[in-house]
Design an enzyme around this catalytic site. Structure first.
Site, PDB file in Angstrom:
ATOM      1  N   GLU A  36       0.840  -1.196   0.000  1.00  0.00           N
ATOM      2  CA  GLU A  36       0.000   0.000   0.000  1.00  0.00           C
ATOM      3  C   GLU A  36       0.878   1.250   0.000  1.00  0.00           C
ATOM      4  OE1 GLU A  36      -4.130  -0.632   2.097  1.00  0.00           O
ATOM      5  OE2 GLU A  36      -2.540  -1.556   3.296  1.00  0.00           O
ATOM      6  N   GLU A  56      -4.825  -9.367   2.347  1.00  0.00           N
ATOM      7  CA  GLU A  56      -5.546  -9.222   3.606  1.00  0.00           C
ATOM      8  C   GLU A  56      -6.801 -10.088   3.714  1.00  0.00           C
ATOM      9  OE1 GLU A  56      -3.149  -5.396   3.380  1.00  0.00           O
ATOM     10  OE2 GLU A  56      -4.047  -6.817   1.995  1.00  0.00           O
TER      11      GLU A  56
END
Length: 174
Positions: A36, A56
């Site tokens: 990210e 995730e």
């Protein structure tokens, strides 16, 4: 965890909003928050052997530090759905084809290639890069007249002594 994730969103947004061009050099695993962070950079170069992604969902979570937003903007909805919903990790060699990075390199050459890219970018006028980043953001975000943003930025740049020097040198064949 929500407080920490919100702070990560804020930090990554500040990185993304910098007027300077940012480059992420990914030499190994970049998953979850690490990837990210890389997505918040303007440019990414990745080792062919690296493993990257936003896995995730395997933990019952989502990449909430901006991963769903940035990956979708960067490489499109179809790729974002594939990688995020499938919790898929990809090799660095495949990253460019998916739009996750702009360049890939063998691990042994990664640092040298990243330094060469950085040197090339450093030769460009900072205000020019900032103006270009702004216009790209206007185009990506929508809602503002991008053509007018280009004209306004061009007017500022054309008035700048550095631009005038560079244009004159170009026209003189230097």
């Amino acid at each position: 965890m929500i407080v920490l994730t919100r702070r990560m969103q804020e930090v990554f947004a500040r990185l993304e909003a910098l007027p300077q061009v940012t480059l992420a050099e990914i030499g190994g695993a970049a998953m979850g928050g690490g990837f990210e962070l890389a997505l918040a950079c303007d440019l990414r170069i990745v080792s062919e052997a690296a493993r990257i992604g936003l896995p995730e969902a395997r933990l019952g979570l989502l990449p909430a530090a901006g991963g769903t937003q940035r990956m979708t903007r960067i490489c499109g909805e179809a790729v974002a759905r594939r990688l995020i919903l499938g919790a898929e990790l990809v090799a660095g060699a495949d990253a460019v084809g998916l739009g996750l990075a702009q360049w890939s390199a063998p691990a042994a050459e990664l640092e040298a290639r990243a330094q060469a890219l950085t040197a090339r970018l450093a030769e460009l006028p900072p205000q020019t890069l900032a103006a270009n980043k702004h216009c790209i953001e206007v185009a990506a975000r929508g809602g503002e007249d991008g053509f007018e943003a280009e004209l306004a930025a061009s007017a500022q740049l054309l008035a700048a002594p550095e631009t005038q020097r560079r244009v004159t040198a170009f026209l003189e064949g230097k």
